[in-house]
Design a protein around this motif. Structure first.
Motif, PDB file in Angstrom:
ATOM      1  N   TYR A 399       0.839  -1.198   0.000  1.00 16.66           N
ATOM      2  CA  TYR A 399       0.000   0.000   0.000  1.00 16.66           C
ATOM      3  C   TYR A 399       0.879   1.255   0.000  1.00 16.66           C
ATOM      4  N   SER A 400       1.956   1.210   0.788  1.00 21.89           N
ATOM      5  CA  SER A 400       2.864   2.359   0.838  1.00 21.89           C
ATOM      6  C   SER A 400       3.494   2.605  -0.529  1.00 21.89           C
ATOM      7  N   TRP A 401       3.879   1.533  -1.198  1.00 22.44           N
ATOM      8  CA  TRP A 401       4.495   1.684  -2.523  1.00 22.44           C
ATOM      9  C   TRP A 401       3.526   2.344  -3.491  1.00 22.44           C
ATOM     10  N   VAL A 402       2.259   1.898  -3.484  1.00 17.02           N
ATOM     11  CA  VAL A 402       1.255   2.451  -4.403  1.00 17.02           C
ATOM     12  C   VAL A 402       1.022   3.930  -4.138  1.00 17.02           C
ATOM     13  N   VAL A 403       0.838   4.304  -2.877  1.00 18.86           N
ATOM     14  CA  VAL A 403       0.510   5.687  -2.532  1.00 18.86           C
ATOM     15  C   VAL A 403       1.689   6.617  -2.780  1.00 18.86           C
ATOM     16  N   PHE A 404       2.880   6.226  -2.352  1.00 23.09           N
ATOM     17  CA  PHE A 404       4.036   7.104  -2.546  1.00 23.09           C
ATOM     18  C   PHE A 404       4.399   7.232  -4.024  1.00 23.09           C
ATOM     19  N   ARG A 405       4.181   6.175  -4.779  1.00 21.23           N
ATOM     20  CA  ARG A 405       4.400   6.260  -6.228  1.00 21.23           C
ATOM     21  C   ARG A 405       3.404   7.217  -6.854  1.00 21.23           C
TER      22      ARG A 405
END
Length: 494
Positions: A399-405
């Motif tokens: 989830y962190s990867w998706v949002v920060f991307r």
């Protein structure tokens, strides 16, 4: 026209929302243990399973239409009325279907004996959906103070009703009455606070304009529902209503800190982020700051419950529930793992990225369902909760990867900054757990164990936060000074 969004507006509304949720879940902190001492795990399980279907259909019925009212810059009254009637029509259709197919749904969920409760609780759907538009209008205008007052009143009246009926021997109907009384009072309060009055106006053209965002949001809400409710369904079907009741009671209690901070924050941040769509740098800064702050306050609560779950379960729920302390602890641990994700949903909603929300929700639902099912099949309730923790660790990273991307923030630095308070809280909890093992024989009283460990945990965590989050503390103090500066100027001028 929507109000201007600034630090004072956001903090005021977060304050009101947190106050509301604190009071609401403070009531649950008191009433859930009291009801648990009067009612049986089977009764809790029956209502929990029946209410699960209602929650799911309510999410489907809202279809994200009311939430889309928050995003629009210029809102026409014809659109508002069209959304209201569309919600009501769908709500009545779903309620009728649920009533007619109650036996099927109850049996599918592994609780055939709860079919009569499913029929009764079908009438909750239109009551709850009727207030969606009024709430969206309050959220759009950042008028969370008005919503807060009515939420507290509704939950208070519902809780008092449930306790009174439980004492009088109404059994499972005490829990059902609590849901209905709270829903009716809140509905009346939303209409009063928003001053919204439906008019017989319907425009299919205006509804079609909202469909793209609404469908993505509806899909994400459906799969979020599967994520949150599938463990209860799996446990009910494979382990029985007693284990489902134990899970439900532990889940309701362990959710109190999460709901106090997270629900309040999400409600305010959604419209706040939507007002920042034209200023990406400001929105990115708000994302990181709000995530850090929420994790700093929320993570120690969740990991703290994990640390003192054994004496806490005995103290709060009583001897008949003491066996379920590992469930309480593991549920709190699983929720604590996800605290850095607390602002991701309102961020993506506010940015209008409902399709991203949908895909994340789908993958997470599959992951949680698969992990919990594996745990139930290979071990039991405790194993299922362990696998839920594993699923949430994977969710945190993904989830962190998706949002920060999506935000343009470097993944590793974003994950480090937002997860650091969670790691600090976990270290504190491990220390408290070690302390509990050391004092168990010398301090056999559960209440004293909770008090000693709670005080020790607070001191340890405060020290660790001052050590690891100095920059954040300085930033918060600076924001506080800036917020208080106008008041000081007014006082000096007077």
């Amino acid at each position: 026209m929507s109000p201007a969004i600034n630090l004072k507006t956001v903090t005021n509304n977060v304050g009101w929302s947190v106050l509301s949720k604190t009071a609401t879940f403070g009531l649950k902190f008191v009433t859930v243990p009291l009801l648990a001492r009067i009612l049986s795990p089977e009764e809790f399980g029956m209502v929990a399973v029946a209410h699960t279907v209602v929650i799911f259909l309510t999410m489907v019925g809202s279809a994200g239409l009311a939430a889309s009212l928050v995003l629009g810059r210029d809102l026409e009254t014809e659109t508002v009325h069209s959304v209201f009637w569309a919600n009501l029509l769908v709500a009545c259709t779903l309620a009728t279907g649920l009533y007619a197919w109650a036996d099927f749904f109850a049996e599918m969920l592994g609780a055939a004996d709860a079919a009569y409760l499913v029929k009764v609780m079908a009438f909750l759907i239109p009551i709850q959906l009727c207030g969606d538009v009024a709430y969206s209008l309050l959220a759009r205008n950042m008028a969370f103070g008005k919503d807060a007052a009515w939420s507290v009143l509704a939950e208070s009246i519902g809780a008092v009703t449930a306790l009174a009926l439980a004492v009088l021997g109404w059994g499972v109907w005490a829990l059902v009455a609590q849901l209905f009384v709270s829903a009716v009072v809140r509905l009346a309060g939303l209409f009063y606070a928003s001053r919204y009055r439906p008019r017989l106006v319907m425009s299919l053209g205006r509804l079609r304009r909202l469909v793209t965002f609404s469908l993505g949001l509806m899909g994400s809400e459906i799969f979020n529902f599967i994520t949150f409710q599938s463990p209860l369904i799996i446990i009910s079907r494979h382990l029985g209503l007693a284990d489902a009741g134990a899970y439900s009671a532990a889940n309701r209690f362990s959710s109190i800190p999460n709901q106090v901070v997270l629900t309040a924050l999400m409600g305010v941040l959604f419209p706040a982020f939507s007002h920042m769509n034209d200023d990406r740098a400001r929105r990115s800064h708000a994302l990181l700051l709000s995530t850090q702050v929420s994790t700093v306050f929320l993570a120690p609560m969740m990991f703290g419950i994990w640390a003192i779950a054994e004496p806490g379960m005995l103290l709060i729920f009583g001897p008949q529930w003491a066996y379920a302390w590992p469930i309480l602890g593991l549920l709190a641990l699983s929720k604590g793992i996800l605290t850095p994700c607390s602002t991701f949903i309102p961020y993506l909603k506010g940015a209008g990225q409902s399709s991203v929300l949908w895909w994340v929700a789908v993958i997470r639902a599959i992951l949680v369902y698969g992990c919990v099912s594996y745990g139930v099949m290979t071990g039991g309730l405790v194993d299922a909760m362990i696998w839920l923790c594993i699923a949430n660790i994977i969710t945190l990273v993904g989830y962190s990867w998706v949002v920060f991307r999506s935000d343009g923030t470097p993944f590793l630095s974003g994950l480090y900054v937002t997860s650091r308070p969670m790691v600090t809280a976990f270290i504190m909890a491990v220390a408290v757990r070690f302390l509990l093992d050391q004092i168990r024989d010398d301090v056999p009283n559960a209440a004293l164990q909770v008090v000693i460990c709670g005080l020790a945990g607070s001191i340890i965590y405060a020290f660790l936060v001052l050590l690891t989050e100095r920059d954040l503390m300085r930033k918060l103090l600076q924001l506080l000074r800036e917020r208080m500066a106008p008041r000081a100027s007014v006082g000096a001028g007077g």
